[in-house]
Design a protein around this motif. Structure first.
Motif, short mmCIF file in Angstrom:
data_model
loop_
_atom_site.label_atom_id
_atom_site.label_comp_id
_atom_site.label_asym_id
_atom_site.label_seq_id
_atom_site.Cartn_x
_atom_site.Cartn_y
_atom_site.Cartn_z
N THR A 25 -10.67 3.98 6.68
CA THR A 25 -11.44 3.64 6.65
C THR A 25 -11.96 2.24 6.29
O THR A 25 -13.08 1.54 6.70
CB THR A 25 -12.21 4.27 5.52
OG1 THR A 25 -11.64 6.00 4.83
CG2 THR A 25 -12.95 4.51 5.11
N GLU A 26 -10.94 1.60 5.84
CA GLU A 26 -10.98 0.50 5.27
C GLU A 26 -9.70 -0.11 5.96
O GLU A 26 -9.13 -1.35 5.97
CB GLU A 26 -10.90 -0.21 4.05
CG GLU A 26 -10.46 0.96 2.97
CD GLU A 26 -10.15 0.24 1.67
OE1 GLU A 26 -10.91 0.45 1.17
OE2 GLU A 26 -9.26 1.00 1.67
N GLU A 27 -9.71 -0.53 7.86
CA GLU A 27 -9.27 -1.02 8.94
C GLU A 27 -8.78 -2.48 8.87
O GLU A 27 -9.33 -3.13 8.02
CB GLU A 27 -9.64 -0.99 10.15
CG GLU A 27 -9.96 0.57 10.54
CD GLU A 27 -8.97 0.94 10.84
OE1 GLU A 27 -8.65 2.44 11.32
OE2 GLU A 27 -8.59 0.57 12.17
N LEU A 28 -7.28 -2.49 8.69
CA LEU A 28 -6.89 -3.75 8.34
C LEU A 28 -7.25 -4.76 9.64
O LEU A 28 -6.77 -4.53 10.82
CB LEU A 28 -5.30 -4.09 8.15
CG LEU A 28 -4.93 -3.17 6.37
CD1 LEU A 28 -3.55 -3.02 6.25
CD2 LEU A 28 -5.53 -4.16 5.65
N THR A 29 -7.70 -5.75 9.33
CA THR A 29 -8.13 -6.70 10.50
C THR A 29 -7.19 -8.16 10.52
O THR A 29 -7.02 -8.68 11.62
CB THR A 29 -9.03 -7.34 10.58
OG1 THR A 29 -9.81 -7.85 9.23
CG2 THR A 29 -9.86 -5.65 10.60
N SER A 30 -6.38 -8.31 9.46
CA SER A 30 -4.90 -8.91 9.37
C SER A 30 -4.17 -8.28 8.94
O SER A 30 -3.97 -7.07 8.98
CB SER A 30 -5.67 -10.06 8.52
OG SER A 30 -5.58 -9.77 7.14
N ASN A 31 -3.14 -9.83 8.38
CA ASN A 31 -1.80 -9.16 7.86
C ASN A 31 -1.83 -9.16 6.55
O ASN A 31 -0.27 -9.83 6.72
CB ASN A 31 -0.63 -10.23 8.99
CG ASN A 31 0.16 -9.87 10.42
OD1 ASN A 31 -0.93 -8.53 10.82
ND2 ASN A 31 0.32 -10.17 10.72
N GLU A 32 -2.51 -9.51 5.81
CA GLU A 32 -2.58 -9.84 3.94
C GLU A 32 -2.13 -8.51 4.07
O GLU A 32 -1.64 -7.50 4.31
CB GLU A 32 -4.53 -9.33 4.05
CG GLU A 32 -4.68 -9.44 2.33
CD GLU A 32 -5.65 -9.12 1.90
OE1 GLU A 32 -6.02 -9.43 0.87
OE2 GLU A 32 -6.78 -8.75 3.20
N ILE A 33 -1.10 -8.80 2.77
CA ILE A 33 -0.60 -7.80 2.54
C ILE A 33 -0.49 -7.28 0.59
O ILE A 33 -0.51 -7.52 -0.33
CB ILE A 33 1.25 -8.60 2.11
CG1 ILE A 33 1.60 -8.95 2.96
CG2 ILE A 33 2.47 -7.58 1.32
CD1 ILE A 33 2.74 -10.40 2.06
N THR A 34 -1.51 -6.44 1.94
CA THR A 34 -2.69 -5.66 0.70
C THR A 34 -1.48 -4.44 -0.37
O THR A 34 -0.31 -4.31 0.43
CB THR A 34 -3.82 -4.77 0.82
OG1 THR A 34 -3.42 -3.69 1.64
CG2 THR A 34 -4.05 -5.82 1.79
N PRO A 35 -2.17 -3.85 -1.19
CA PRO A 35 -1.16 -2.88 -2.07
C PRO A 35 -0.85 -1.64 -1.16
O PRO A 35 -0.05 -1.05 -1.18
CB PRO A 35 -2.05 -2.00 -3.06
CG PRO A 35 -3.21 -3.53 -3.43
CD PRO A 35 -3.10 -4.54 -1.91
N ASP A 36 -2.30 -1.37 -0.17
CA ASP A 36 -1.83 -0.28 1.29
C ASP A 36 -0.42 -0.88 2.46
O ASP A 36 -0.04 0.21 2.20
CB ASP A 36 -3.04 0.04 1.99
CG ASP A 36 -4.21 0.51 1.00
OD1 ASP A 36 -3.77 1.63 0.01
OD2 ASP A 36 -5.67 1.00 1.63
N VAL A 37 -0.42 -1.77 1.68
CA VAL A 37 0.69 -1.69 3.02
C VAL A 37 2.25 -1.86 2.28
O VAL A 37 3.02 -1.27 3.04
CB VAL A 37 0.22 -4.45 3.91
CG1 VAL A 37 1.44 -4.09 4.14
CG2 VAL A 37 -0.80 -3.92 4.76
N ILE A 38 2.29 -2.68 1.37
CA ILE A 38 3.27 -2.50 0.49
C ILE A 38 4.04 -0.94 0.98
O ILE A 38 5.45 -0.79 0.06
CB ILE A 38 2.80 -2.77 -0.97
CG1 ILE A 38 2.75 -4.35 -0.60
CG2 ILE A 38 4.35 -2.97 -2.25
CD1 ILE A 38 2.61 -4.92 -1.84
N ALA A 39 2.40 0.06 0.01
CA ALA A 39 3.00 1.22 -0.33
C ALA A 39 3.19 2.06 1.08
O ALA A 39 3.81 2.75 1.73
CB ALA A 39 1.81 1.87 -0.18
#
Length: 268
Positions: A25-39
């Motif tokens: 739903t909220e497509e990642l468009t960068s390599n930001e290390i978000t909580p979703d990325v960590i999970a």
């Protein structure tokens, strides 16, 4: 591969796949290390300590490259752990055996220095009489070694679902250094061979506890979707000399030991 200045340890950035991240739903468009990325990284069975963003994905466990697009994908992996230090493999392996896998350096890596290194990697693997045979070529290789910069010595990815080896190893030649001595060639070949091991499906021997070779806190990665499958016949006891340990001391040579040979022959 990272260098631990405190313990004079170089951590293999054998980055086995780079996984880039896209949210539904909220497509990642960068390599930001978000909580979703960590999970997502945790769900794949990788340590979430020290994640770094890399072009197209993330570096985890010091040397494994995860493409962002792979983070949300369920790879149907398996998890089997016995003891703390053994050889582990990913769910995906190279198929179509027997098979010749071609390897090459790009023009960004000085062939006069690293050509002998890659030749030594080819020799080490081919000496085992496996169903995969390495062959050095000048272009169009299945696995290409390219120059890169970053906080690691090298990084690579895991085999694809279609049974091909990961096609790229990034090598920080500035961090590894240069030389023509047998000692340098063996040290650099250990790094290259380690990364190539990721490309054909090897995880770190100390997967359950990277502090064994790297120092620092004990880490337990939890469940795995990429696969952390024990290779039968490898020891439940600690193995201080495996070529697939996560970290290596500067200048150390790790040719395949008896347990590595068992693992290589079991898989290939």
């Amino acid at each position: 591969m990272k260098k631990n200045l405190k313990n004079l340890i170089a951590c293999f950035c054998i980055a086995v796949t780079t996984f880039s991240c896209t949210k539904a739903t909220e497509e990642l468009t960068s390599n930001e290390i978000t909580p979703d990325v960590i999970a997502s990284i945790k769900s794949m069975g990788f340590s979430t300590s020290g994640i770094t963003a890399e072009d197209g994905g993330y570096i985890v466990e010091g040397d494994i490259f995860i493409p962002a697009a792979e983070l949300k994908r369920n790879l149907g992996g398996q998890l089997l752990r016995v003891g703390n230090t053994e050889q582990y493999r990913t769910t995906n392996l190279v198929t179509g055996l027997p098979r010749v896998i071609t390897v090459a350096l790009t023009s960004k890596i000085k062939a006069s220095v690293y050509g002998p290194v890659l030749d030594e990697v080819v020799r080490r693997y081919n000496a085992q009489g496996l169903q995969i045979t390495l062959q050095r070529v000048t272009s169009g290789a299945n696995i290409t070694f390219d120059n890169a910069s970053g906080s690691y010595l090298a990084s690579a990815g895991f085999p694809t679902a279609s049974g091909n080896p990961h096609n790229l190893v990034k090598v920080n030649t500035r961090a590894i250094g240069s030389g023509t001595s047998a000692a340098f060639i063996n040290y650099a070949a250990t790094i290259f061979a380690h990364e190539l091991g990721h490309c054909i499906g090897f995880r770190h021997t100390d997967y359950m506890d990277r502090s064994y070779s790297c120092g620092g806190a004990v880490s337990n990665e939890g469940a795995s979707t990429v696969g952390a499958i024990l290779i039968p016949g490898t020891p439940a006891a600690a193995d201080p000399n495996s070529f697939m340990l996560a970290c290596i001391g500067s200048g150390v040579n790790r040719p395949f030991n008896a347990n590595d040979v068992t693992a290589l022959n079991y898989l290939y």
